[in-house]
Design an enzyme around this catalytic site. Structure first.
Site, PDB file in Angstrom:
ATOM      1  N   GLU A 103       3.593  -6.746   1.628  1.00 13.95           N
ATOM      2  CA  GLU A 103       3.228  -7.292   0.051  1.00 13.95           C
ATOM      3  C   GLU A 103       2.984  -6.060  -0.826  1.00 13.95           C
ATOM      4  OE1 GLU A 103       0.327 -10.044   0.973  1.00 13.95           O
ATOM      5  OE2 GLU A 103      -1.152  -8.551   0.739  1.00 13.95           O
ATOM      6  N   PRO A 104       4.024  -5.234  -0.842  1.00 23.70           N
ATOM      7  CA  PRO A 104       3.759  -3.957  -1.777  1.00 23.70           C
ATOM      8  C   PRO A 104       3.847  -4.321  -3.237  1.00 23.70           C
ATOM      9  CG  PRO A 104       6.184  -4.408  -1.377  1.00 23.70           C
ATOM     10  CD  PRO A 104       5.477  -5.418  -0.736  1.00 23.70           C
ATOM     11  N   GLY A 105       3.044  -3.620  -4.066  1.00 25.78           N
ATOM     12  CA  GLY A 105       2.991  -3.762  -5.497  1.00 25.78           C
ATOM     13  C   GLY A 105       3.513  -2.294  -6.271  1.00 25.78           C
ATOM     14  N   CYS A 145     -13.429   5.112 -28.794  1.00 20.11           N
ATOM     15  CA  CYS A 145     -14.749   5.858 -29.051  1.00 20.11           C
ATOM     16  C   CYS A 145     -15.525   6.039 -27.766  1.00 20.11           C
ATOM     17  CB  CYS A 145     -15.416   5.155 -30.010  1.00 20.11           C
ATOM     18  SG  CYS A 145     -14.360   4.969 -31.550  1.00 20.11           S
ATOM     19  N   GLU A 146     -15.084   6.872 -26.865  1.00 15.43           N
ATOM     20  CA  GLU A 146     -15.555   7.147 -25.377  1.00 15.43           C
ATOM     21  C   GLU A 146     -15.063   8.511 -25.005  1.00 15.43           C
ATOM     22  OE1 GLU A 146     -16.006   3.811 -23.372  1.00 15.43           O
ATOM     23  OE2 GLU A 146     -16.240   4.852 -21.495  1.00 15.43           O
ATOM     24  N   TYR A 160     -10.066   6.562 -11.707  1.00 16.18           N
ATOM     25  CA  TYR A 160      -9.855   6.964 -10.421  1.00 16.18           C
ATOM     26  C   TYR A 160      -9.656   8.321 -10.520  1.00 16.18           C
ATOM     27  CZ  TYR A 160      -8.451   2.057  -9.962  1.00 16.18           C
ATOM     28  OH  TYR A 160      -8.124   0.775 -10.114  1.00 16.18           O
ATOM     29  N   ARG A 211      -6.439   4.542 -15.782  1.00 19.22           N
ATOM     30  CA  ARG A 211      -6.515   4.965 -14.397  1.00 19.22           C
ATOM     31  C   ARG A 211      -7.102   6.180 -14.115  1.00 19.22           C
ATOM     32  NH1 ARG A 211      -2.998   5.867 -11.454  1.00 19.22           N
ATOM     33  NH2 ARG A 211      -3.631   4.710  -9.559  1.00 19.22           N
ATOM     34  N   TYR A 236      -0.231  -1.174 -12.549  1.00 18.80           N
ATOM     35  CA  TYR A 236      -1.663  -1.051 -12.599  1.00 18.80           C
ATOM     36  C   TYR A 236      -2.054  -0.532 -13.905  1.00 18.80           C
ATOM     37  CZ  TYR A 236      -1.734  -2.414  -7.641  1.00 18.80           C
ATOM     38  OH  TYR A 236      -1.875  -3.020  -6.496  1.00 18.80           O
ATOM     39  N   GLY A 272       0.719  -1.148   0.048  1.00 19.35           N
ATOM     40  CA  GLY A 272       0.122   0.003   0.051  1.00 19.35           C
ATOM     41  C   GLY A 272       0.704   1.394   0.120  1.00 19.35           C
TER      42      GLY A 272
HETATM   43  N1  LLP Z   1      -2.107  -6.976  -1.048  1.00 18.63           N
HETATM   44  C1  LLP Z   1      -3.388  -7.139  -1.319  1.00 18.63           C
HETATM   45  C2  LLP Z   1      -4.220  -7.873  -0.744  1.00 18.63           C
HETATM   46  C3  LLP Z   1      -3.829  -6.281  -2.340  1.00 18.63           C
HETATM   47  O1  LLP Z   1      -5.193  -6.213  -2.425  1.00 18.63           O
HETATM   48  C4  LLP Z   1      -3.015  -5.129  -2.705  1.00 18.63           C
HETATM   49  C5  LLP Z   1      -3.600  -4.179  -3.939  1.00 18.63           C
HETATM   50  C6  LLP Z   1      -1.828  -5.072  -2.600  1.00 18.63           C
HETATM   51  C7  LLP Z   1      -1.157  -6.013  -1.660  1.00 18.63           C
HETATM   52  C8  LLP Z   1      -0.737  -4.110  -3.117  1.00 18.63           C
HETATM   53  O2  LLP Z   1      -1.078  -2.709  -2.747  1.00 18.63           O
HETATM   54  P1  LLP Z   1      -0.201  -1.664  -3.452  1.00 18.63           P
HETATM   55  O3  LLP Z   1       1.171  -1.981  -2.815  1.00 18.63           O
HETATM   56  O4  LLP Z   1       0.302  -2.035  -4.832  1.00 18.63           O
HETATM   57  O5  LLP Z   1      -0.802  -0.307  -3.262  1.00 18.63           O
HETATM   58  N2  LLP Z   1      -5.868  -0.794  -9.458  1.00 18.63           N
HETATM   59  C9  LLP Z   1      -5.633   0.009  -8.437  1.00 18.63           C
HETATM   60  C10 LLP Z   1      -4.991  -0.361  -7.257  1.00 18.63           C
HETATM   61  C11 LLP Z   1      -5.784  -1.611  -6.629  1.00 18.63           C
HETATM   62  C12 LLP Z   1      -5.053  -2.131  -5.522  1.00 18.63           C
HETATM   63  C13 LLP Z   1      -5.458  -3.679  -5.500  1.00 18.63           C
HETATM   64  N3  LLP Z   1      -4.567  -4.281  -4.076  1.00 18.63           N
HETATM   65  C14 LLP Z   1      -5.001   1.492  -9.037  1.00 18.63           C
HETATM   66  O6  LLP Z   1      -4.695   1.339 -10.018  1.00 18.63           O
HETATM   67  O7  LLP Z   1      -4.650   2.360  -8.287  1.00 18.63           O
END
Ligand code: LLP
Length: 437
Positions: free
Chosen positions: A295-297, A366-367, A339, A335, A396, A253
């Protein structure tokens, strides 16, 4: 024109007015690979992965672990990089599992999330040797226990707990509140009930708890509040069931900078702060220190990515507004449409030019909602054929891309140590019709 404000990440530089990314000339890359084009800076991905891995180890020794939330950007090469860097991965579908598996990822280090695993997903994940299932709710636990029984295995599981924390970010990515669709809430008693169910289920082993409070979080206090609630929960489970928690995952997050006005987070410092609090809290609770996972993404891959487009049209509607249309749009970047996310959009080959026009940068679907960004300052003489860069598109974007309007998805080109290579090839028109009978 001062461009320093535009260069919002250290992997961006301006050389004679041309944007360089990871030390490479974006105009040359657009020429070589075509547009739209996703570029990814492999060294930056590795660097960010190491910040988590090393800081968690520094704080918790061999009990500190980093996982990469692969939904942020999933293709084979990403899993190989994470394996090389010693991170585990969070996977959320059979598709992500298949990709990790095909990349040779050690599946015992994969954690299978998602709030609705189908019977197929469960069986497939077990067949691929996924190490740990993160269970969302009681029916899913029943299904996992049944499939494990049929296969004659005992499946390690963690339980997704909803701590009831509001992370104050935008609603669509806010997941830790009690009324969230994810997990079992502590305050309702659901969390305690699912723990009992897991302890009684013969074909699963309960190895701990997971929570995730949301995305694009800039404030350590949100994690501290989460740790506070979760450690109390661990203590409660010890007192109630005599259960000692082996693993606690506090989710991902951390936020990233899409525009100069957003802050840069010192992730290592924030983790140290959260870890110090956790150690105190665990000691005060008188429970054993669990293995700790994050668990960062987004914060691993977002600013390691950039998208290049070629301008197709500049439409000036006198007295109203201006549009700059690019050769991609919501198909490679949904995005803004989803959002209203802010972005930094730059004229990649004329960084020094006066930006004396305000225009909406839009895509070619087309939107009318196919918008990359509203009110972007760009040179007034911008014209068809000019290169535009959109920053911070590593998380994402590729993973949320679509074929709306039957538009092929762009390739992902990785940049590493001054060289480049294709990690995902460009979709072709043959790919577009390939599934049609
Ligand atoms: N763990 C879990 C259970 C999650 O659901 C997520 C993200 C993460 C870790 C990783 O979170 P991060 O570090 O990436 O913030 N599509 C949206 C974001 C959706 C996030 C979904 N879950 C966007 O483009 O902002």
């Amino acid at each position: 024109m001062d461009v320093s404000n535009d260069l919002i990440c250290e992997n961006l530089t301006a050389v004679d007015g041309v944007l360089h990314f990871a030390g490479q000339n974006t105009a040359d890359l657009a020429q070589e690979y075509g547009t739209p084009l996703y570029l990814m800076d492999e060294n930056r991905i590795r660097r960010q992965a190491r910040v988590y891995r090393d800081t968690l180890q520094e704080c918790f020794g061999d009990k500190g672990h980093a996982l990469y939330a692969s939904k942020a950007c999933s293709f084979k090469r990403m899993y190989a990089i994470m394996a090389e860097e010693g991170l585990g991965v969070d996977v959320v579908s059979a598709g992500e599992i298949a990709t990790a598996h095909a990349a040779g990822f050690p599946m015992e280090n994969a954690y299978f999330h998602s709030n609705n695993k189908t019977d197929f997903d469960i069986a497939y994940a077990m067949d691929c040797g996924v190490g740990t299932f993160v269970v969302d709710h009681p029916e899913e636990l029943t299904a996992i226990n049944a499939v494990a029984g049929e296969k004659g295995v005992v499946q390690p599981v963690m339980l997704r707990i909803t701590p009831g924390i509001d992370c104050h970010t935008y609603e669509a990515v806010n997941t830790g509140k009690v009324d969230s669709k994810f997990g079992s809430a502590i305050v309702t008693g659901d969390a305690s009930r699912i723990v009992k169910q897991a302890l009684d289920a013969p074909n699963v082993t309960l190895c701990g708890f997971h929570c995730h409070i949301g995305s694009q979080v800039f404030d350590s206090s949100v994690y501290i509040a989460t740790v506070d609630v979760m450690v109390d929960f661990l203590k409660d489970m010890k007192d109630t069931y005599g259960y000692t928690t082996e693993k606690l995952d506090i989710g991902g997050g951390y936020g990233v900078r899409y525009v100069a006005s957003e802050p840069t987070i010192d992730i290592a410092a924030s983790i140290r702060e959260v870890a110090a609090y956790m150690k105190e809290k665990v000691a005060a609770a008188g429970i054993a220190m669990p293995h700790v996972y994050m668990e960062p993404g987004r914060s691993i891959v977002a600013d390691a990515g950039l998208t290049l487009y070629i301008v197709g049209a500049v439409k000036k509607i006198e007295g109203y507004k201006n549009y700059v249309s690019v050769d991609g749009g919501m198909t490679d970047n949904p995005r803004f449409a989803l959002y209203g996310s802010p972005y930094t959009v730059l004229p990649a080959t004329r960084l020094g030019a006066a930006r004396d026009m305000t225009a909406d940068v839009v895509g070619r679907c087309c939107e009318s909602g196919d918008i990359i960004q509203l009110d972007v300052a760009l040179p007034a003489d911008m014209a068809r054929g000019e290169l535009l860069a959109v920053l911070t598109t590593g998380a994402y974007h590729y993973s949320m891309a679509s074929n709306y309007n039957r538009i092929p998805r762009p390739p992902v080109v990785m940049l590493r140590d001054g060289a480049s290579y294709v990690a995902v090839r460009r979709e072709t028109l043959e790919d577009i019709v390939a599934l049609d009978e």
